[in-house]
Enzyme design. Structure first.
Site, PDB file in Angstrom:
ATOM      1  N   ASP A 289      27.206  82.125  31.377  1.00  0.00           N
ATOM      2  CA  ASP A 289      25.798  81.486  30.875  1.00  0.00           C
ATOM      3  C   ASP A 289      26.260  80.714  29.172  1.00  0.00           C
ATOM      4  OD1 ASP A 289      22.978  83.016  31.207  1.00  0.00           O
ATOM      5  OD2 ASP A 289      23.155  80.133  30.944  1.00  0.00           O
TER       6      ASP A 289
ATOM      7  N   HIS B 226      19.209  80.832  39.643  1.00  0.00           N
ATOM      8  CA  HIS B 226      18.998  81.695  37.789  1.00  0.00           C
ATOM      9  C   HIS B 226      18.139  81.184  37.180  1.00  0.00           C
ATOM     10  CE1 HIS B 226      21.155  83.666  34.419  1.00  0.00           C
ATOM     11  NE2 HIS B 226      20.966  82.185  34.040  1.00  0.00           N
TER      12      HIS B 226
ATOM     13  N   SER C 182      20.538  76.877  36.426  1.00  0.00           N
ATOM     14  CA  SER C 182      19.473  77.960  36.312  1.00  0.00           C
ATOM     15  C   SER C 182      18.214  76.665  35.830  1.00  0.00           C
ATOM     16  CB  SER C 182      19.650  78.052  34.444  1.00  0.00           C
ATOM     17  OG  SER C 182      18.448  78.155  33.721  1.00  0.00           O
TER      18      SER C 182
ATOM     19  N   MET D 179      12.401  84.614  30.261  1.00  0.00           N
ATOM     20  CA  MET D 179      12.185  84.854  28.624  1.00  0.00           C
ATOM     21  C   MET D 179      10.642  85.268  27.785  1.00  0.00           C
ATOM     22  SD  MET D 179      14.208  81.291  26.784  1.00  0.00           S
ATOM     23  CE  MET D 179      15.973  81.096  28.404  1.00  0.00           C
TER      24      MET D 179
ATOM     25  N   HIS E 131      17.379  86.286  34.466  1.00  0.00           N
ATOM     26  CA  HIS E 131      18.586  86.913  33.322  1.00  0.00           C
ATOM     27  C   HIS E 131      17.425  87.683  32.973  1.00  0.00           C
ATOM     28  CE1 HIS E 131      20.553  85.155  29.814  1.00  0.00           C
ATOM     29  NE2 HIS E 131      20.443  86.292  29.883  1.00  0.00           N
TER      30      HIS E 131
ATOM     31  N   ASP F 212      15.698  82.125  34.882  1.00  0.00           N
ATOM     32  CA  ASP F 212      16.564  82.400  32.622  1.00  0.00           C
ATOM     33  C   ASP F 212      14.185  82.805  32.582  1.00  0.00           C
ATOM     34  OD1 ASP F 212      18.163  80.130  32.543  1.00  0.00           O
ATOM     35  OD2 ASP F 212      18.027  82.503  32.408  1.00  0.00           O
TER      36      ASP F 212
ATOM     37  N   MET G  33      15.718  88.004  29.229  1.00  0.00           N
ATOM     38  CA  MET G  33      15.932  87.799  27.881  1.00  0.00           C
ATOM     39  C   MET G  33      14.711  88.188  26.900  1.00  0.00           C
ATOM     40  SD  MET G  33      17.858  84.294  28.269  1.00  0.00           S
ATOM     41  CE  MET G  33      17.250  84.376  29.531  1.00  0.00           C
TER      42      MET G  33
ATOM     43  N   GLY H 128      17.668  80.535  24.314  1.00  0.00           N
ATOM     44  CA  GLY H 128      16.891  80.746  24.359  1.00  0.00           C
ATOM     45  C   GLY H 128      16.413  79.250  24.786  1.00  0.00           C
ATOM     46  N   PHE H 129      17.895  78.013  24.729  1.00  0.00           N
ATOM     47  CA  PHE H 129      17.622  77.122  25.344  1.00  0.00           C
ATOM     48  C   PHE H 129      18.250  76.477  26.571  1.00  0.00           C
ATOM     49  CE2 PHE H 129      14.275  76.628  22.765  1.00  0.00           C
ATOM     50  CZ  PHE H 129      14.448  77.373  21.461  1.00  0.00           C
ATOM     51  N   GLY H 130      18.560  76.101  27.530  1.00  0.00           N
ATOM     52  CA  GLY H 130      19.324  74.506  27.958  1.00  0.00           C
ATOM     53  C   GLY H 130      19.744  74.184  27.269  1.00  0.00           C
ATOM     54  N   GLY H 131      20.870  73.263  27.350  1.00  0.00           N
ATOM     55  CA  GLY H 131      21.528  71.796  26.636  1.00  0.00           C
ATOM     56  C   GLY H 131      21.992  71.915  24.699  1.00  0.00           C
TER      57      GLY H 131
ATOM     58  N   MET I 161      26.862  85.970  27.682  1.00  0.00           N
ATOM     59  CA  MET I 161      26.342  84.372  26.777  1.00  0.00           C
ATOM     60  C   MET I 161      27.556  83.601  26.217  1.00  0.00           C
ATOM     61  SD  MET I 161      23.603  84.732  28.257  1.00  0.00           S
ATOM     62  CE  MET I 161      22.663  83.074  27.039  1.00  0.00           C
TER      63      MET I 161
ATOM     64  N   SER J 250      21.673  72.356  32.424  1.00  0.00           N
ATOM     65  CA  SER J 250      21.459  71.113  32.019  1.00  0.00           C
ATOM     66  C   SER J 250      22.768  70.103  33.109  1.00  0.00           C
ATOM     67  CB  SER J 250      21.481  70.631  30.441  1.00  0.00           C
ATOM     68  OG  SER J 250      22.956  71.583  29.944  1.00  0.00           O
TER      69      SER J 250
HETATM   70  C1  DX5 Z   1      19.634  80.447  27.818  1.00  0.00           C
HETATM   71  C2  DX5 Z   1      20.090  80.426  29.651  1.00  0.00           C
HETATM   72  C3  DX5 Z   1      20.853  79.905  30.230  1.00  0.00           C
HETATM   73  C4  DX5 Z   1      20.609  78.651  30.041  1.00  0.00           C
HETATM   74  C5  DX5 Z   1      21.703  77.412  30.503  1.00  0.00           C
HETATM   75  O1  DX5 Z   1      19.244  81.047  27.112  1.00  0.00           O
HETATM   76  O2  DX5 Z   1      20.013  81.807  29.467  1.00  0.00           O
HETATM   77  O3  DX5 Z   1      20.983  79.934  31.454  1.00  0.00           O
HETATM   78  O4  DX5 Z   1      19.709  77.737  30.643  1.00  0.00           O
HETATM   79  O5  DX5 Z   1      21.321  76.370  30.243  1.00  0.00           O
HETATM   80  P1  DX5 Z   1      22.790  75.043  29.699  1.00  0.00           P
HETATM   81  O6  DX5 Z   1      24.043  75.437  31.323  1.00  0.00           O
HETATM   82  O7  DX5 Z   1      21.656  73.715  29.541  1.00  0.00           O
HETATM   83  O8  DX5 Z   1      23.468  75.643  28.976  1.00  0.00           O
HETATM   84 ZN    ZN Z   2      20.731  82.859  31.662  1.00  0.00          ZN
END
Ligand code: DX5
Ligand code: ZN
Length: 233
Positions: A177, A37, A12, A41, A70, A39, A72, A146-149, A141, A200
């Site tokens: 994901d 991927h 992503s 948002m 993706h 994202d 969102m 909304g966020f990575g990590g 999901m 991440s």
């Molecule tokens: C979250 C995104 C994911 C996210 C995954 O809303 O849809 O794709 O970027 O990030 P990690 O792998 O760090 O959880």
């Molecule tokens: Zn995603």
């Protein structure tokens, strides 16, 4: 693109350097990414804001594999044409994004992209039962979007298993994901996932100038998933 349930790793770019997307995309593909991927948002459906069709159009020339977009966002329908025009190969909409997911998925296919449907952690697998014949991908999901990590939500493993059964032998990818790492990849692969999104866990430790860690991270996730499914076979 012929159908295969072989494990695919989809980094992503939410975790990439936002000032260097072109080079980051080329780096992860050179280092073994199967899909890219993206994202999207809108700061309304999810509490974060990333990019829209103009950015996706700018990414397109750098993506040699598959651009897995993706969405969102809510509403989705007004933007389908623009994302398809921008070059998205797969366009995934959230079943929670509006009242007419059946029509949304038909519109994505009509716009020339491959439709996917995504489910948030609180949404039961049955929510997509009546649209499985409209999609090429189901996205589960394993974090709140909304966020990575973020931390992997293990309760979703049962949902992945249920969806794998519901899909049967349809040529539909089951994508997971959120919080995917070499530790969680075996859990979701054994449950039936064949496309693993990781942000991440792929981008950690590397840069576009030093991409080797991207390849190590991709291989670690892929090997963990493939070993788990080989053992389970
Ligand atoms: C979250 C995104 C994911 C996210 C995954 O809303 O849809 O794709 O970027 O990030 P990690 O792998 O760090 O959880
Ligand atoms: Zn995603």
């Amino acid at each position: 693109m012929s159908f295969s349930r072989q494990i695919k790793i989809a980094p992503s770019i939410l975790s990439a350097d936002f000032a260097d997307f072109g080079r980051e995309i080329r780096a992860i593909e050179d280092q073994g990414a199967d899909w890219v991927h993206v994202d999207v948002m809108d700061g309304h459906f999810v509490p974060n804001l990333t990019f829209g069709p103009p950015a996706v159009k700018a990414f397109r020339p750098h993506v040699k594999t598959v651009m897995d977009v993706h969405l969102m966002i809510a509403p989705v329908d007004p933007y389908i044409e623009a994302f398809a025009e921008a070059g998205a190969d797969i366009i995934t909409a959230h079943v929670e994004a509006g009242p007419h997911i059946h029509r949304t998925l038909q519109a994505i296919r009509a716009a020339g992209a491959r439709p996917g449907v995504a489910l948030n952690p609180g949404t039961p697998a049955e929510a997509v039962e009546h649209v499985l014949d409209l999609v090429d991908l189901v996205l589960v999901m394993t974090v709140n979007p909304g966020f990575g990590g973020q931390k992997f939500i293990a309760s979703q493993i049962e949902k992945i298993r249920r969806l794998r059964t519901m899909i049967g032998d349809r040529e539909i990818h089951l994508e997971v994901d959120g919080g995917v790492t070499p530790e969680t990849a075996p859990l979701v692969a054994r449950a039936g996932a064949d496309a693993l999104v990781a942000g991440s866990a792929v981008f950690k430790g590397g840069t576009a100038d030093n991409p080797a860690p991207y390849g190590e991270n991709i291989r670690a996730i892929r090997n963990a998933a493939e070993t788990a499914t080989a053992r389970a076979a």
